[in-house]
Design a protein around this motif. Sequence first.
Motif, PDB file in Angstrom:
ATOM      1  N   LYS A   1       4.631  14.443   0.332  1.00  0.00           N
ATOM      2  CA  LYS A   1       4.657  15.751  -0.320  1.00  0.00           C
ATOM      3  C   LYS A   1       6.025  16.412  -0.158  1.00  0.00           C
ATOM      4  O   LYS A   1       6.547  17.030  -1.099  1.00  0.00           O
ATOM      5  CB  LYS A   1       3.547  16.646   0.234  1.00  0.00           C
ATOM      6  N   ALA A   2       6.616  16.293   1.031  1.00  0.00           N
ATOM      7  CA  ALA A   2       7.948  16.877   1.250  1.00  0.00           C
ATOM      8  C   ALA A   2       8.987  16.208   0.353  1.00  0.00           C
ATOM      9  O   ALA A   2       9.851  16.881  -0.232  1.00  0.00           O
ATOM     10  CB  ALA A   2       8.340  16.751   2.720  1.00  0.00           C
TER      11      ALA A   2
ATOM     12  N   PRO B   1      -5.073  10.473  -0.996  1.00  0.00           N
ATOM     13  CA  PRO B   1      -6.141  10.097  -0.064  1.00  0.00           C
ATOM     14  C   PRO B   1      -5.990   8.696   0.528  1.00  0.00           C
ATOM     15  O   PRO B   1      -6.616   8.384   1.555  1.00  0.00           O
ATOM     16  CB  PRO B   1      -7.410  10.204  -0.919  1.00  0.00           C
ATOM     17  N   GLU B   2      -5.154   7.843  -0.072  1.00  0.00           N
ATOM     18  CA  GLU B   2      -4.928   6.502   0.465  1.00  0.00           C
ATOM     19  C   GLU B   2      -4.009   6.522   1.684  1.00  0.00           C
ATOM     20  O   GLU B   2      -3.880   5.503   2.378  1.00  0.00           O
ATOM     21  CB  GLU B   2      -4.309   5.613  -0.626  1.00  0.00           C
TER      22      GLU B   2
ATOM     23  N   THR C   1       0.847  -1.186   0.000  1.00  0.00           N
ATOM     24  CA  THR C   1       0.000   0.000   0.000  1.00  0.00           C
ATOM     25  C   THR C   1       0.884   1.237   0.000  1.00  0.00           C
ATOM     26  O   THR C   1       2.121   1.158   0.079  1.00  0.00           O
ATOM     27  CB  THR C   1      -0.904   0.027   1.239  1.00  0.00           C
ATOM     28  N   ILE C   2       0.250   2.378  -0.035  1.00  0.00           N
ATOM     29  CA  ILE C   2       0.998   3.627  -0.047  1.00  0.00           C
ATOM     30  C   ILE C   2       1.840   3.782   1.220  1.00  0.00           C
ATOM     31  O   ILE C   2       2.873   4.465   1.216  1.00  0.00           O
ATOM     32  CB  ILE C   2       0.026   4.818  -0.232  1.00  0.00           C
TER      33      ILE C   2
ATOM     34  N   THR D   1      -0.032  12.045   8.295  1.00  0.00           N
ATOM     35  CA  THR D   1       1.415  12.064   8.500  1.00  0.00           C
ATOM     36  C   THR D   1       2.148  11.542   7.274  1.00  0.00           C
ATOM     37  O   THR D   1       3.160  12.111   6.835  1.00  0.00           O
ATOM     38  CB  THR D   1       1.796  11.213   9.726  1.00  0.00           C
ATOM     39  N   GLN D   2       1.635  10.460   6.693  1.00  0.00           N
ATOM     40  CA  GLN D   2       2.244   9.913   5.485  1.00  0.00           C
ATOM     41  C   GLN D   2       2.152  10.894   4.325  1.00  0.00           C
ATOM     42  O   GLN D   2       3.102  11.046   3.544  1.00  0.00           O
ATOM     43  CB  GLN D   2       1.562   8.594   5.108  1.00  0.00           C
ATOM     44  N   GLN D   3       1.029  11.587   4.223  1.00  0.00           N
ATOM     45  CA  GLN D   3       0.865  12.561   3.146  1.00  0.00           C
ATOM     46  C   GLN D   3       1.906  13.671   3.239  1.00  0.00           C
ATOM     47  O   GLN D   3       2.495  14.068   2.220  1.00  0.00           O
ATOM     48  CB  GLN D   3      -0.543  13.169   3.192  1.00  0.00           C
TER      49      GLN D   3
END
Length: 392
Positions: free
Chosen positions: A260-261, A249-250, A223-224, A254-256
């Motif tokens: 993104k960083a 959205p998956e 998974t992501i 915190t993971q997002q």
Amino acid sequence: MQIGIDQLAFYTPNTYLDLVDLANARGEEPDKYRIGIGQSEQAVIPVTQDAVTLAANAAIKVVDQSNRDKIAMVLFGTESGIDNSKSAAIYLKRLLDLPDNIRALEIKQACYGATAGVQFAADYVRLHPDKQVLVIGADIARYGLHTPGEVTQGGGAVAMIISAAPRLLNLDDETAFRSEDIMDFWRPLYRSEALVDGRFSENVYIDFFKAVWLDYQNQTNRTIADFTAFAFHLPFTKMGLKGLRAILPEATETQQERLKANFEASRQYNRQVGNLYTGSLYLSLRSLFDNAALKPGQRIGLFSYGSGAEGEFFSGTISDQFKAQKSRQWFKTFFSNRKRLDVAQYERVFSQTLPQHDVYLDTSYDDARFVLTGVQHDQRQYLDRDQHKVTE
């Protein structure tokens, strides 16, 4: 046995165009380019550089006496080939003084060619772990002056060594790919500039990414959450951001933020170079290696896309041998020392093309080791300045 990317180098000429200057000259708001497209600058390629010389100037950074005799193949991904019959890899093989008992091939499928080379190379090295493969992605992205695609021009080359026990990225075995006959981007043989249906191409890019990502997940049950970062093919950097947003959205919040960083780290170099076609994904990967805080064992996802269309999602883990890269300082110095062209200068350079007859080119303003000196008897003439000889 682990197979993957052992070395990854880059080259582009030292002249560039600031896209604020281009926006002002074209009557556009600069933020349309800087934010809407996600680009700040683009490399300007002189007529003394072509796909072969760009590749040679990148490849000389990863080919030396320590591995020259280990290289069994040169796989050259490009959509800027110089001959309808003879492979660009053959010219490159001679410029690099590689041995004759070697395969040298050109691979074409828009911006996907270098990824095909990586996959073919990995398969070969699995069977011949004492050998290495040189994979090239070299292109000059041209859409024409005063065209919608002008802001996404650029050019350059990446050179990769695929080997056993790699020092950068261990490639996973699983991969997901997709191909369809789609007219989102093409360049007929009689044209020097590409044709593109921009909005359609963006939609196909996203659709392909979502399709191969789902296929990959179904194959692996990953998974992501299993990924530290994603690297994308970046014809312009906003395109990769759109791809990442399609699956964010998956992930947890915190993971997002982490993804993104790391995406911002992965697009730093592309923002300043522009479109590399076949090399774009791998310049982004180089930028990620240099500018993100990566650790051995972390998994990276890679999305390759070539219009027309071919897409592939594959992955790899950071090698245990991975360490801080000197190339970060090289890029910093390179970008600081480039020559900024004004729009008139850029337009003059862009408009200089090889005539359809013999010509001698003035290379005095080109500081590259490998340059194109002209055409004689319909044969391109290449100069290796370190060897002080012309190679036909």
